[in-house]
Scaffold this active site. Structure first.
Site, PDB file in Angstrom:
ATOM      1  N   ARG A 141     -69.978   8.209   1.606  1.00 47.80           N
ATOM      2  CA  ARG A 141     -68.992   7.130   1.544  1.00 47.80           C
ATOM      3  C   ARG A 141     -69.220   6.043   2.603  1.00 47.80           C
ATOM      4  O   ARG A 141     -68.352   5.201   2.815  1.00 47.80           O
ATOM      5  CB  ARG A 141     -67.583   7.713   1.704  1.00 47.80           C
ATOM      6  CG  ARG A 141     -67.114   8.521   0.506  1.00 47.80           C
ATOM      7  CD  ARG A 141     -65.614   8.652   0.453  1.00 47.80           C
ATOM      8  NE  ARG A 141     -65.202   9.418  -0.703  1.00 47.80           N
ATOM      9  CZ  ARG A 141     -65.021   8.918  -1.917  1.00 47.80           C
ATOM     10  NH1 ARG A 141     -65.204   7.624  -2.130  1.00 47.80           N
ATOM     11  NH2 ARG A 141     -64.652   9.690  -2.927  1.00 47.80           N
ATOM     12  N   ASP A 172     -65.520  -0.539  -4.209  1.00 44.98           N
ATOM     13  CA  ASP A 172     -65.994  -0.867  -2.857  1.00 44.98           C
ATOM     14  C   ASP A 172     -67.524  -0.885  -2.784  1.00 44.98           C
ATOM     15  O   ASP A 172     -68.106  -1.717  -2.105  1.00 44.98           O
ATOM     16  CB  ASP A 172     -65.470   0.163  -1.843  1.00 44.98           C
ATOM     17  CG  ASP A 172     -64.009  -0.106  -1.507  1.00 44.98           C
ATOM     18  OD1 ASP A 172     -63.517  -1.209  -1.808  1.00 44.98           O
ATOM     19  OD2 ASP A 172     -63.351   0.798  -0.960  1.00 44.98           O
ATOM     20  N   ASP A 201     -61.931   7.645 -11.416  1.00 46.80           N
ATOM     21  CA  ASP A 201     -60.564   7.111 -11.336  1.00 46.80           C
ATOM     22  C   ASP A 201     -60.281   6.062 -12.420  1.00 46.80           C
ATOM     23  O   ASP A 201     -59.122   5.779 -12.704  1.00 46.80           O
ATOM     24  CB  ASP A 201     -60.316   6.487  -9.960  1.00 46.80           C
ATOM     25  CG  ASP A 201     -60.265   7.533  -8.862  1.00 46.80           C
ATOM     26  OD1 ASP A 201     -60.484   8.717  -9.166  1.00 46.80           O
ATOM     27  OD2 ASP A 201     -60.010   7.162  -7.707  1.00 46.80           O
ATOM     28  N   LYS A 238     -42.498  31.297 -19.434  1.00 48.00           N
ATOM     29  CA  LYS A 238     -41.754  31.565 -18.196  1.00 48.00           C
ATOM     30  C   LYS A 238     -42.167  30.724 -16.996  1.00 48.00           C
ATOM     31  O   LYS A 238     -41.554  30.846 -15.946  1.00 48.00           O
ATOM     32  CB  LYS A 238     -41.826  33.061 -17.865  1.00 48.00           C
ATOM     33  CG  LYS A 238     -43.222  33.602 -17.644  1.00 48.00           C
ATOM     34  CD  LYS A 238     -43.172  35.074 -17.246  1.00 48.00           C
ATOM     35  CE  LYS A 238     -44.574  35.603 -17.067  1.00 48.00           C
ATOM     36  NZ  LYS A 238     -44.637  36.997 -16.746  1.00 48.00           N
ATOM     37  N   GLY A 247     -57.337  10.970  -8.799  1.00 48.26           N
ATOM     38  CA  GLY A 247     -57.215   9.541  -9.071  1.00 48.26           C
ATOM     39  C   GLY A 247     -56.514   8.948  -7.863  1.00 48.26           C
ATOM     40  O   GLY A 247     -55.289   9.026  -7.778  1.00 48.26           O
ATOM     41  N   TYR A 408     -61.767  18.136  -8.078  1.00 48.77           N
ATOM     42  CA  TYR A 408     -63.228  18.162  -7.935  1.00 48.77           C
ATOM     43  C   TYR A 408     -63.919  18.766  -9.154  1.00 48.77           C
ATOM     44  O   TYR A 408     -65.049  18.416  -9.475  1.00 48.77           O
ATOM     45  CB  TYR A 408     -63.599  18.918  -6.649  1.00 48.77           C
ATOM     46  CG  TYR A 408     -63.035  18.206  -5.429  1.00 48.77           C
ATOM     47  CD1 TYR A 408     -63.676  17.091  -4.910  1.00 48.77           C
ATOM     48  CD2 TYR A 408     -61.828  18.594  -4.861  1.00 48.77           C
ATOM     49  CE1 TYR A 408     -63.143  16.391  -3.835  1.00 48.77           C
ATOM     50  CE2 TYR A 408     -61.285  17.898  -3.782  1.00 48.77           C
ATOM     51  CZ  TYR A 408     -61.950  16.795  -3.277  1.00 48.77           C
ATOM     52  OH  TYR A 408     -61.418  16.090  -2.235  1.00 48.77           O
TER      53      TYR A 408
HETATM   54  P1  FBP Z   1     -64.807   7.210  -6.127  1.00 50.64           P
HETATM   55  O1  FBP Z   1     -63.801   6.107  -6.278  1.00 50.64           O
HETATM   56  O2  FBP Z   1     -65.731   7.027  -4.990  1.00 50.64           O
HETATM   57  O3  FBP Z   1     -65.534   7.428  -7.413  1.00 50.64           O
HETATM   58  O4  FBP Z   1     -64.035   8.586  -5.810  1.00 50.64           O
HETATM   59  C1  FBP Z   1     -62.816   8.859  -6.394  1.00 50.64           C
HETATM   60  C2  FBP Z   1     -62.281  10.218  -5.994  1.00 50.64           C
HETATM   61  O5  FBP Z   1     -62.819  11.229  -6.815  1.00 50.64           O
HETATM   62  C3  FBP Z   1     -60.755  10.196  -6.047  1.00 50.64           C
HETATM   63  O6  FBP Z   1     -60.282  10.530  -7.306  1.00 50.64           O
HETATM   64  C4  FBP Z   1     -60.369  11.132  -4.933  1.00 50.64           C
HETATM   65  O7  FBP Z   1     -59.144  10.771  -4.348  1.00 50.64           O
HETATM   66  C5  FBP Z   1     -61.459  10.961  -3.937  1.00 50.64           C
HETATM   67  O8  FBP Z   1     -62.604  10.557  -4.659  1.00 50.64           O
HETATM   68  C6  FBP Z   1     -61.766  12.207  -3.169  1.00 50.64           C
HETATM   69  O9  FBP Z   1     -62.679  11.901  -2.187  1.00 50.64           O
HETATM   70  P2  FBP Z   1     -63.625  12.939  -1.461  1.00 50.64           P
HETATM   71  O10 FBP Z   1     -64.726  13.267  -2.404  1.00 50.64           O
HETATM   72  O11 FBP Z   1     -64.137  12.169  -0.295  1.00 50.64           O
HETATM   73  O12 FBP Z   1     -62.799  14.114  -1.109  1.00 50.64           O
END
Ligand code: FBP
Length: 533
Positions: A141, A172, A201, A238, A247, A408
């Site tokens: 990132r 970004d 997302d 139940k 997202g 994930y």
């Molecule tokens: P991108 O926008 O970089 O594709 O990532 C989105 C995402 O998967 C989100 O849905 C989530 O909040 C975030 O990455 C989680 O980030 P990390 O992988 O750093 O835990």
């Protein structure tokens, strides 16, 4: 007997007609695209790359091309189909010239500044075709934004004599692609920079980008699991399932999954923000639904919660902003000191939260100073608050909540056939753009709701998608995040159905994604893509 993985890796998928052979296409200049907002400021920051024309691929007589050397990098979170972008890029470059070379930067953008890379050859790539994840190269990132990072990147691409650099990323990362394109041009560097729209997302979308890759696979993966839970709920009768879906900001995933599964209750963050709905109001609505269903002998429900929802609830947003500011100002945050540091309202909000959530809100931020929403257990927040409310209401039915987080597991599975085809085409488009000398462009494909043969190939100037926003206290040029359009057809369709979903059980159980055999009609395209077209 061949395994599924072997068959999938070898599976050939159709390609748009124009991309069958890259020697037969060129790009035609269409209208000049300027930023829709803040054009003057963006122009000042991007004198070489703002005000460029839209490019549209057209067929032409085959001609010979020179060998190209191109770099590629994954940036940000995983999204299924990324490997196919690289396979498509490699195929495209080799169609242009058999001696072309592809260099993969390792572990995200820092691989560019640190000069960490490997050459990608067909033998290795064959093992990654139609697979999920980003493990061929890894991702990261980091951004390339300081003078030091920009000049290291320039030095590395010059040392490697790259003709092009492809950045596979979200809003970004594509902003970063535009910054690099401008920087390289202003320093007389010939390396062309092209972005590819990725993110599960789904918030990188606009007039030219109909959908980002990875969104379809993630939503189908989550929807299969939601469907399974719905069938379990119908059988056991139940449990109340609170399912948080990934997202970071926008609720596109929650909306898409609800169109695919018809759960009982779905929060859409953008609507909550627009209506200024408070946390207590959401909890009351949920509680009412649980009581109503219980009266009909349905002590079970399925509830979808978008990951980013707490930042859209007005009083929570205020609290988070205040906490963020205290953290930026390096004020040590302990629960005891908050009464003095926060205003009365925010402190009151903080106190209404379960202890575990209070602690999560005080945890460290991500490198951009944001709350790490995927680490906050919003699903548990709602469970605790609903439980309290039911007690106040002296509820006599059964309430057995189960918390889930689907995140994930949706980012690295085998790409859906749509994402697999889309990504191969995006990779080839990136190769074609570089070969045509385009820099500061995003690869874009339109007509995606139609058959692949009629997809249309474009290059969109990234600067035309930008506006100025305040980030970490500074005005910055960025690509605007696309939130759920509450006036759009997808949301409107959902809104017209949801009341009946609360009372009746209209669950859809989509089952697993299909990769082989005749295409199942309901798996060909994302429902929101179809509704919005
Ligand atoms: P991108 O926008 O970089 O594709 O990532 C989105 C995402 O998967 C989100 O849905 C989530 O909040 C975030 O990455 C989680 O980030 P990390 O992988 O750093 O835990």
């Amino acid at each position: 007997m061949k395994s599924f993985v072997d068959l999938r890796k070898k599976q050939e998928l159709p390609s748009p007609r124009e991309l069958e052979s890259l020697t037969n296409i060129c790009f035609e200049n269409k209208e000049v695209l300027n930023p829709k907002k803040d054009a003057e400021e963006v122009k000042k920051l991007f004198p070489h790359t703002c005000g460029m024309p839209l490019l549209k691929a057209v067929e032409k007589k085959a001609k010979s091309h020179k060998a190209l050397k191109v770099g590629v990098v994954f940036s940000g979170g995983q999204a299924s189909g990324g490997h196919n972008v690289i396979v498509g890029l490699h195929t495209g470059l080799h169609q242009l010239h058999s001696q072309s070379q592809l260099i993969g930067f390792l572990d995200g953008p820092s691989g560019i500044t640190k000069g960490k890379y490997k050459e990608l050859k067909v033998d290795e790539l064959d093992g990654y075709k139609n697979t999920g994840g980003f493990n061929l190269l890894g991702s990261g990132r980091d951004k390339i934004e300081t003078q030091e990072q920009l000049s290291s990147a320039l030095q590395v691409v010059k040392d490697l004599s790259l003709d092009g650099l492809v950045i596979i990323g979200g809003d970004d990362s594509n902003t970063n692609a535009a910054v690099l394109a401008e920087y390289f041009l202003s320093h007389g560097c010939e390396t062309k920079v092209v972005g590819v729209p990725k993110t599960i997302d789904g918030d990188l979308k606009n007039e030219w980008v109909e959908i980002s890759f990875g969104f379809d696979t993630a939503c189908r993966t989550y929807s299969e699991m939601i469907g399974n839970i719905q069938r379990d709920a119908l059988s056991a009768k139940k449990y109340t399932h609170f399912i948080k879906l990934m997202g970071r900001s926008a609720s596109h995933i929650a909306l898409e999954c609800s169109l695919l599964t018809h759960p009982n209750f779905v929060m859409i963050s953008e609507e909550i923000e627009k209506n200024k709905t408070s946390l207590q109001q959401i909890v009351s609505e949920l509680t009412e639904m649980i009581i109503k269903r219980s009266k009909n002998e349905k002590n079970y429900s399925v509830i979808l919660i978008p990951e980013g929802v707490i930042e859209f609830i007005p009083e929570m947003k205020e609290l988070i902003n205040a906490l963020n500011k205290l953290l930026v100002d390096k004020k040590i945050l302990s629960k005891e000191s908050l009464e003095q540091s926060l205003n009365k309202e925010s402190y009151k909000t903080f106190q209404t939260l379960p202890e575990s959530i209070q602690e999560q809100l005080l945890l460290d931020r991500d490198p951009h100073g944001n709350v790490q929403v995927s680490h906050i257990q919003t699903e548990k927040l709602f469970i605790e608050m609903v439980r309290k409310q039911l007690e106040i209401k002296k509820f006599e039915g059964a309430f057995s909540p189960v918390a889930h987080f689907f995140g994930y597991e949706g980012r690295s599975g085998f790409p859906s056939n749509f994402d697999a085809m889309y990504c191969l085409a995006l990779g080839k488009t990136a190769a074609a753009l570089i070969s045509n000398g385009a820099s500061g462009y995003m690869a874009a494909i339109k007509n995606l709701s139609q058959d692949v043969s009629s997809w249309e190939i474009f290059g969109v100037p990234i600067t035309s998608l930008m506006n100025m926003e305040t980030r970490k206290g500074k005005s910055k040029p960025v690509i605007k995040k696309a939130l759920v359009d509450l006036g759009g057809k997808a949301f409107q369709f959902f809104a017209s159905q949801r009341v009946s979903w609360q009372v009746e059980d209209n669950y859809l159980l989509p089952g697993p994604m299909q990769f082989f055999g005749p295409p199942l009609t309901d798996q060909q395209r994302s429902p929101s893509l179809l509704l919005e077209k």
